[in-house]
Design a protein around this motif. Structure first.
Motif, PDB file in Angstrom:
ATOM      1  N   THR A  66       0.830  -1.203   0.000  1.00  0.00           N
ATOM      2  CA  THR A  66       0.000   0.000   0.000  1.00  0.00           C
ATOM      3  C   THR A  66       0.866   1.255   0.000  1.00  0.00           C
ATOM      4  O   THR A  66       1.988   1.254   0.510  1.00  0.00           O
ATOM      5  CB  THR A  66      -0.933   0.032   1.219  1.00  0.00           C
ATOM      6  N   LYS A  67       0.329   2.315  -0.556  1.00  0.00           N
ATOM      7  CA  LYS A  67       1.039   3.597  -0.582  1.00  0.00           C
ATOM      8  C   LYS A  67       0.858   4.332   0.746  1.00  0.00           C
ATOM      9  O   LYS A  67       1.759   5.011   1.218  1.00  0.00           O
ATOM     10  CB  LYS A  67       0.531   4.450  -1.737  1.00  0.00           C
ATOM     11  N   ALA A  68      -0.320   4.178   1.341  1.00  0.00           N
ATOM     12  CA  ALA A  68      -0.612   4.813   2.619  1.00  0.00           C
ATOM     13  C   ALA A  68      -0.245   3.875   3.774  1.00  0.00           C
ATOM     14  O   ALA A  68      -0.028   2.678   3.568  1.00  0.00           O
ATOM     15  CB  ALA A  68      -2.086   5.180   2.693  1.00  0.00           C
ATOM     16  N   ASP A 177      -5.843   0.847  -0.174  1.00  0.00           N
ATOM     17  CA  ASP A 177      -5.551   2.284  -0.210  1.00  0.00           C
ATOM     18  C   ASP A 177      -6.823   3.092  -0.472  1.00  0.00           C
ATOM     19  O   ASP A 177      -7.037   4.155   0.133  1.00  0.00           O
ATOM     20  CB  ASP A 177      -4.521   2.594  -1.293  1.00  0.00           C
ATOM     21  N   SER A 181      -8.180   5.842   2.232  1.00  0.00           N
ATOM     22  CA  SER A 181      -8.067   7.265   1.887  1.00  0.00           C
ATOM     23  C   SER A 181      -9.394   8.009   1.849  1.00  0.00           C
ATOM     24  O   SER A 181      -9.405   9.232   1.736  1.00  0.00           O
ATOM     25  CB  SER A 181      -7.383   7.407   0.527  1.00  0.00           C
TER      26      SER A 181
END
Length: 214
Positions: A66-68, A177, A181
């Motif tokens: 995941t980016k977050a 994500d 978000s």
């Protein structure tokens, strides 16, 4: 005598492997009367016994991509000690230990609280028979993040009330994500799922009536 199956998935298996037709008869999950709505909080909830068919390993591999800084609480009894140990070692190797919590087996009251305060529910089993978690998440107004090979779960979850990902950790990571978000999107999808569940009008009295009449 008429045969009843608890899902379309099981109905198809009976036809494929036993050449027997059956009627689908859904029933409510055990927590149906206790689950409640709540805020869309700061964690994703992944309920289920710790065993390979529930594929927590896949969830961990996805979390690592995941980016977050997505956080997940895993809750459920240990179905396989060796698998549970494997998961802990994998989490350490992937560097996600600080983003997960192993809650283990919890009381009914604690589980209801975990559902009520989660942002979304993560559930990616392999070809599940029915999938109580999907229904429980819907009753609690939480969107589900699942995979397109999760079996009975797909009888309740679609793009209108959750995320259905390919069984691919990178793609699943994108779904994690997306949920993380956007809490407003989670609320919209979750309440849509709750409406879908309520429209089914599931109850044990209806199940009993159907079985007795047959």
């Amino acid at each position: 005598a008429e045969i009843f199956a608890n899902s379309e998935n099981v109905k198809q298996r009976l036809q494929a492997f036993c050449n027997r037709d059956s009627t689908v008869l859904y029933h409510p999950p055990g927590l149906a009367e206790d689950l409640r709505l709540g805020p869309y909080g700061d964690y994703l909830l992944c309920p289920g016994r710790l065993e390979s068919l529930k594929r927590q390993e896949f969830v961990l591999n996805s979390l690592a991509q995941t980016k977050a800084q997505v956080k997940i609480k895993f809750v459920g009894a240990v179905g396989s000690e060796s698998y549970a140990e494997k998961l802990k070692k994998l989490a350490a190797r992937l560097g996600v230990v600080d983003r997960i919590e192993w809650c283990g087996f919890v009381s009914k009251e604690a589980l209801v609280d975990l559902y009520a305060n989660a942002r979304a529910v993560v559930y990616a089993p392999q070809d599940e028979d029915y999938g109580y978690v999907a229904l429980e998440g819907q009753i609690a107004g939480k969107p589900l993040i699942t995979t397109d090979d999760s079996g009975g779960v797909l009888e309740f979850i679609d793009s209108e009330n959750g995320w259905v990902s390919e069984f691919d950790s990178a793609v699943f990571a994108e779904a994690l994500d997306a949920a993380w978000s956007d809490s407003k999107r989670c609320e919209h999808l979750g309440l849509s799922g709750r409406d879908r569940y309520m429209s089914l009008n599931l109850s044990w009295s209806r199940v009993a009536e159907k079985l007795i009449l047959k």
